[in-house]
Design a protein around this motif. Structure first.
Motif, PDB file in Angstrom:
ATOM      1  N   ALA A   1       0.779  -1.323   0.015  1.00  0.00           N
ATOM      2  CA  ALA A   1      -0.034   0.026  -0.028  1.00  0.00           C
ATOM      3  C   ALA A   1       0.840   1.225  -0.227  1.00  0.00           C
ATOM      4  N   GLU A   2       2.046   1.254   0.555  1.00  0.00           N
ATOM      5  CA  GLU A   2       2.869   2.400   0.664  1.00  0.00           C
ATOM      6  C   GLU A   2       3.793   2.601  -0.536  1.00  0.00           C
ATOM      7  N   GLU A   3       3.556   1.688  -1.541  1.00  0.00           N
ATOM      8  CA  GLU A   3       4.711   1.725  -2.579  1.00  0.00           C
ATOM      9  C   GLU A   3       3.994   2.217  -3.779  1.00  0.00           C
ATOM     10  N   ALA A   4       4.859   2.618  -4.913  1.00  0.00           N
ATOM     11  CA  ALA A   4       4.249   3.058  -6.195  1.00  0.00           C
ATOM     12  C   ALA A   4       3.938   2.077  -7.033  1.00  0.00           C
ATOM     13  N   VAL A   5       2.523   1.333  -6.794  1.00  0.00           N
ATOM     14  CA  VAL A   5       2.345  -0.026  -7.526  1.00  0.00           C
ATOM     15  C   VAL A   5       1.453   0.312  -8.599  1.00  0.00           C
ATOM     16  N   ARG A   6       1.551  -0.654  -9.525  1.00  0.00           N
ATOM     17  CA  ARG A   6       0.659  -0.758 -10.854  1.00  0.00           C
ATOM     18  C   ARG A   6       0.479  -2.174 -10.782  1.00  0.00           C
ATOM     19  N   GLU A   7      -0.706  -2.699 -11.131  1.00  0.00           N
ATOM     20  CA  GLU A   7      -1.190  -4.071 -11.240  1.00  0.00           C
ATOM     21  C   GLU A   7      -1.254  -4.129 -12.836  1.00  0.00           C
ATOM     22  N   VAL A   8      -0.824  -5.383 -13.242  1.00  0.00           N
ATOM     23  CA  VAL A   8      -0.602  -5.671 -14.758  1.00  0.00           C
ATOM     24  C   VAL A   8      -0.980  -7.338 -14.807  1.00  0.00           C
ATOM     25  N   ALA A   9      -1.711  -7.620 -15.603  1.00  0.00           N
ATOM     26  CA  ALA A   9      -2.078  -9.189 -15.964  1.00  0.00           C
ATOM     27  C   ALA A   9      -0.774  -9.693 -17.033  1.00  0.00           C
ATOM     28  N   MET A  10      -0.068 -10.519 -16.195  1.00  0.00           N
ATOM     29  CA  MET A  10       1.225 -11.040 -16.713  1.00  0.00           C
ATOM     30  C   MET A  10       1.709 -12.383 -16.220  1.00  0.00           C
ATOM     31  N   PHE A  11       2.560 -13.182 -16.781  1.00  0.00           N
ATOM     32  CA  PHE A  11       2.844 -14.465 -16.308  1.00  0.00           C
ATOM     33  C   PHE A  11       1.774 -15.399 -15.783  1.00  0.00           C
ATOM     34  N   GLY A  12       0.507 -15.276 -16.353  1.00  0.00           N
ATOM     35  CA  GLY A  12      -0.322 -15.960 -15.955  1.00  0.00           C
ATOM     36  C   GLY A  12      -1.167 -15.560 -14.618  1.00  0.00           C
ATOM     37  N   GLY A  13      -0.737 -14.510 -14.066  1.00  0.00           N
ATOM     38  CA  GLY A  13      -1.150 -14.071 -12.749  1.00  0.00           C
ATOM     39  C   GLY A  13      -1.363 -12.690 -12.845  1.00  0.00           C
ATOM     40  N   ARG A  14      -1.652 -11.979 -11.473  1.00  0.00           N
ATOM     41  CA  ARG A  14      -1.693 -10.467 -11.413  1.00  0.00           C
ATOM     42  C   ARG A  14      -0.366 -10.174 -10.838  1.00  0.00           C
ATOM     43  N   SER A  15       0.498  -9.114 -11.628  1.00  0.00           N
ATOM     44  CA  SER A  15       1.812  -8.959 -11.409  1.00  0.00           C
ATOM     45  C   SER A  15       1.645  -7.500 -10.661  1.00  0.00           C
ATOM     46  N   PHE A  16       2.514  -7.291  -9.708  1.00  0.00           N
ATOM     47  CA  PHE A  16       2.778  -5.893  -8.906  1.00  0.00           C
ATOM     48  C   PHE A  16       4.080  -5.265  -9.591  1.00  0.00           C
ATOM     49  N   MET A  17       3.621  -4.092 -10.112  1.00  0.00           N
ATOM     50  CA  MET A  17       5.039  -3.622 -10.685  1.00  0.00           C
ATOM     51  C   MET A  17       5.250  -2.430  -9.697  1.00  0.00           C
ATOM     52  N   VAL A  18       6.609  -2.019  -9.076  1.00  0.00           N
ATOM     53  CA  VAL A  18       6.691  -1.106  -8.161  1.00  0.00           C
ATOM     54  C   VAL A  18       7.870  -0.260  -8.923  1.00  0.00           C
ATOM     55  N   ASP A  19       7.393   1.262  -9.334  1.00  0.00           N
ATOM     56  CA  ASP A  19       8.253   2.048  -9.957  1.00  0.00           C
ATOM     57  C   ASP A  19       8.502   1.304 -11.318  1.00  0.00           C
ATOM     58  N   GLU A  20       7.435   0.629 -11.911  1.00  0.00           N
ATOM     59  CA  GLU A  20       7.626   0.186 -13.298  1.00  0.00           C
ATOM     60  C   GLU A  20       8.341  -0.990 -13.414  1.00  0.00           C
ATOM     61  N   ARG A  21       8.771  -1.520 -12.535  1.00  0.00           N
ATOM     62  CA  ARG A  21       9.480  -2.923 -12.432  1.00  0.00           C
ATOM     63  C   ARG A  21       8.800  -3.875 -11.829  1.00  0.00           C
TER      64      ARG A  21
ATOM     65  N   ALA B   1       7.779  -6.678  -9.288  1.00  0.00           N
ATOM     66  CA  ALA B   1       8.310  -7.150  -7.882  1.00  0.00           C
ATOM     67  C   ALA B   1       7.574  -8.633  -7.637  1.00  0.00           C
ATOM     68  N   VAL B   2       6.625  -8.710  -7.773  1.00  0.00           N
ATOM     69  CA  VAL B   2       5.911  -9.979  -7.535  1.00  0.00           C
ATOM     70  C   VAL B   2       4.660 -10.063  -8.283  1.00  0.00           C
ATOM     71  N   SER B   3       4.174 -11.470  -8.398  1.00  0.00           N
ATOM     72  CA  SER B   3       3.063 -11.605  -9.144  1.00  0.00           C
ATOM     73  C   SER B   3       2.141 -12.887  -8.288  1.00  0.00           C
ATOM     74  N   ALA B   4       1.088 -12.489  -8.294  1.00  0.00           N
ATOM     75  CA  ALA B   4       0.170 -13.639  -7.612  1.00  0.00           C
ATOM     76  C   ALA B   4      -0.284 -14.432  -8.657  1.00  0.00           C
ATOM     77  N   LEU B   5       0.081 -15.906  -8.621  1.00  0.00           N
ATOM     78  CA  LEU B   5      -0.149 -16.633  -9.452  1.00  0.00           C
ATOM     79  C   LEU B   5      -1.747 -17.569  -9.258  1.00  0.00           C
ATOM     80  N   LYS B   6      -2.276 -18.148 -10.281  1.00  0.00           N
ATOM     81  CA  LYS B   6      -3.790 -18.586  -9.995  1.00  0.00           C
ATOM     82  C   LYS B   6      -3.653 -19.623  -9.180  1.00  0.00           C
ATOM     83  N   SER B   7      -2.641 -20.218  -8.785  1.00  0.00           N
ATOM     84  CA  SER B   7      -2.495 -21.442  -7.725  1.00  0.00           C
ATOM     85  C   SER B   7      -2.632 -20.843  -6.490  1.00  0.00           C
TER      86      SER B   7
END
Length: 116
Positions: A19-39, A41-47
């Motif tokens: 919540a305190e980071e500059a985050v943008r969520e993107v659908a990629m790698f078969g999941g929901r990826s969290f971009m921090v400062d446009e890089r 960081a992590v991705s929530a996978l379907k599993s």
């Protein structure tokens, strides 16, 4: 698009942690990826597992952690050093998830000056 419950729960948990980071969520790698400062960081996978971007020089060390395996882009196609997949059971508790997110943010900040 509806997410599986395991993935949806993880996405909600990641939103709280980041919540305190500059985050943008993107659908990629078969999941929901969290971009921090446009890089990524992590991705929530379907599993309900987590794809984590970490320092490549810590890759082998981090694979020794419970639930951590070499990330694959598909069967037998590894993503290379610095990409780790963490099983849902290993991040079921907030402390486990938070520790992996902290490692991803550490890499994210260290690579801030890199050209991608």
């Amino acid at each position: 698009m509806t997410m599986p419950p395991e993935q949806s729960d993880l996405v909600d948990r990641l939103r709280r942690i980041l919540a305190e980071e500059a985050v943008r969520e993107v659908a990629m790698f078969g999941g929901r990826s969290f971009m921090v400062d446009e890089r990524i960081a992590v991705s929530a996978l379907k599993s309900g597992g987590l794809l984590v971007r970490v320092e490549a020089d810590r890759h082998e060390e981090l694979l020794d952690r419970p639930g951590a395996v070499q990330a694959e882009m598909g069967a037998g196609r590894t993503m290379g050093p610095g990409w780790i997949e963490v099983d849902a059971a290993a991040i079921a508790e907030d402390a486990g998830l938070e520790s992996w997110v902290a490692l991803a943010l550490e890499h994210n900040r260290a690579s801030a000056g890199d050209v991608h």
